[in-house]
Design a protein around this motif. Structure first.
Motif, PDB file in Angstrom:
ATOM      1  N   ARG A   2      39.251  41.159  37.210  1.00 19.71           N
ATOM      2  CA  ARG A   2      38.668  40.921  38.350  1.00 19.71           C
ATOM      3  C   ARG A   2      38.145  41.946  39.163  1.00 19.71           C
ATOM      4  NH1 ARG A   2      42.202  36.988  42.158  1.00 19.71           N
ATOM      5  NH2 ARG A   2      40.029  36.549  42.905  1.00 19.71           N
ATOM      6  N   LYS A  42      34.475  35.219  45.390  1.00 20.41           N
ATOM      7  CA  LYS A  42      36.002  34.810  45.939  1.00 20.41           C
ATOM      8  C   LYS A  42      36.668  36.256  45.801  1.00 20.41           C
ATOM      9  CE  LYS A  42      36.581  30.123  44.143  1.00 20.41           C
ATOM     10  NZ  LYS A  42      37.217  29.410  43.382  1.00 20.41           N
ATOM     11  N   VAL A  95      33.941  38.937  41.510  1.00 19.60           N
ATOM     12  CA  VAL A  95      33.723  37.825  40.165  1.00 19.60           C
ATOM     13  C   VAL A  95      35.088  37.972  39.064  1.00 19.60           C
ATOM     14  CG1 VAL A  95      32.534  39.772  38.611  1.00 19.60           C
ATOM     15  CG2 VAL A  95      32.074  37.280  38.388  1.00 19.60           C
ATOM     16  N   ARG A  96      35.333  37.112  38.495  1.00 24.22           N
ATOM     17  CA  ARG A  96      36.203  37.145  37.341  1.00 24.22           C
ATOM     18  C   ARG A  96      35.482  37.077  36.029  1.00 24.22           C
ATOM     19  NH1 ARG A  96      42.108  33.820  36.389  1.00 24.22           N
ATOM     20  NH2 ARG A  96      42.579  34.985  34.546  1.00 24.22           N
ATOM     21  N   PHE A 150      39.377  39.510  46.532  1.00 22.48           N
ATOM     22  CA  PHE A 150      40.806  39.618  46.309  1.00 22.48           C
ATOM     23  C   PHE A 150      41.318  40.931  46.630  1.00 22.48           C
ATOM     24  CE2 PHE A 150      38.135  41.091  42.626  1.00 22.48           C
ATOM     25  CZ  PHE A 150      38.652  42.254  42.295  1.00 22.48           C
ATOM     26  N   SER A 200      33.407  33.491  36.441  1.00 20.57           N
ATOM     27  CA  SER A 200      33.987  32.765  37.378  1.00 20.57           C
ATOM     28  C   SER A 200      34.315  33.210  38.468  1.00 20.57           C
ATOM     29  CB  SER A 200      35.235  32.007  36.856  1.00 20.57           C
ATOM     30  OG  SER A 200      36.251  32.671  36.506  1.00 20.57           O
ATOM     31  N   ASP A 201      34.740  32.509  39.556  1.00 26.17           N
ATOM     32  CA  ASP A 201      35.347  32.881  40.808  1.00 26.17           C
ATOM     33  C   ASP A 201      34.247  33.989  41.666  1.00 26.17           C
ATOM     34  OD1 ASP A 201      37.564  31.592  40.396  1.00 26.17           O
ATOM     35  OD2 ASP A 201      38.725  33.187  40.070  1.00 26.17           O
ATOM     36  N   TRP A 202      33.027  33.457  41.483  1.00 26.76           N
ATOM     37  CA  TRP A 202      31.989  34.462  41.985  1.00 26.76           C
ATOM     38  C   TRP A 202      32.162  34.190  43.626  1.00 26.76           C
ATOM     39  CZ3 TRP A 202      28.905  37.519  39.839  1.00 26.76           C
ATOM     40  CH2 TRP A 202      28.409  37.537  38.514  1.00 26.76           C
TER      41      TRP A 202
END
Length: 238
Positions: A77, A216, A59-60, A218, A212-214
């Motif tokens: 992140r 995703k 997550v972000r 990195f 956001s960016d659940w």
């Protein structure tokens, strides 16, 4: 002679249908086409949101957190085995990187010099400084990089829970839940896909965060040796 009455009847039927649609349009189900959590009680919504957040790989998180009278602005992140990003407090910004148990702090010369290490700052400028686990800074800053610890402490509303209508967060439909009519915090939960938390207003003015960016992923990787400084068991005074 029957053609004209038939045309009139068709027009009347069409007008009737338009009128019905106009009258019922405002009563359309706001949860139609959603994941359905908007129809649940507030405590069930919160439970499902926390479960979804815990199961996500990454997550972000960005926004502000106020703790012990100090405000931190975060842009992190996070995932289960590490995290990276930046933290700003009292006008100073520094980077954090955690890989497993190893935590690094990266800042410019002004940051180090302003924290009582005049003359040391130049040598630490832009370097990844290892934060020893026994140093007081480790516990404070590693928490900003730990997904499970951070989310479990943040995703809590205080007081009696209730729903507060349907909203929108960056184009995503949400259901909002509140604690004690908002004084205990508010949480917007996604109605699209999995019921992830998308926006949190913490109780008592303790900050506002967006998620956001659940899911995703990195990469986090060890910095190069020539970009790393190891002070051993304790950081310079800060």
């Amino acid at each position: 002679m029957t053609a004209i009455p038939q045309v009139r009847n068709r027009r009347a039927a069409l007008l009737g249908a338009v009128c019905i649609l106009a009258l019922t349009g405002c009563s359309e189900d706001p949860d139609a086409g959603t994941n359905g959590v908007g129809k649940l009680a507030a405590d069930k919504i919160q439970s499902k949101s926390v479960t979804a957040a815990g199961a996500a790989d990454a997550v972000r998180l960005s926004g502000t957190v106020v703790t012990s009278g100090r405000t931190y602005r975060l842009d992190m992140r996070l995932k289960s085995d590490g995290g990276s990003g930046s933290v700003t407090s009292k006008g100073s910004t520094f980077g954090l990187l955690r890989i497993g148990e190893q935590l690094y702090l990266k800042a410019d010369a002004d940051f180090w010099n302003s924290n009582g290490d005049s003359g040391v700052g130049d040598s630490l400028h832009g370097k990844y400084v290892k934060v020893p686990q026994g140093d007081p800074s480790y516990k404070k800053f590693s928490g900003f990089t730990d997904k499970d610890v951070l989310l479990s402490s943040l995703l809590t509303l205080h007081g009696s829970l209730a729903t507060d209508g349907h909203h929108d967060q960056n184009g995503v439909r949400t259901i909002r839940i509140t604690g004690d009519d908002g004084s205990g915090g508010t949480l917007d939960v996604s109605l699209e896909g999995k019921p992830y938390p998308l926006r949190l207003v913490r109780a008592g003015g303790a900050g506002t965060l967006t998620f956001s960016d659940w899911g995703k992923s990195f990469a986090v990787k060890e910095p190069a040796d020539d970009d790393t400084v190891d002070y051993g068991k304790q950081l310079p005074s800060s």
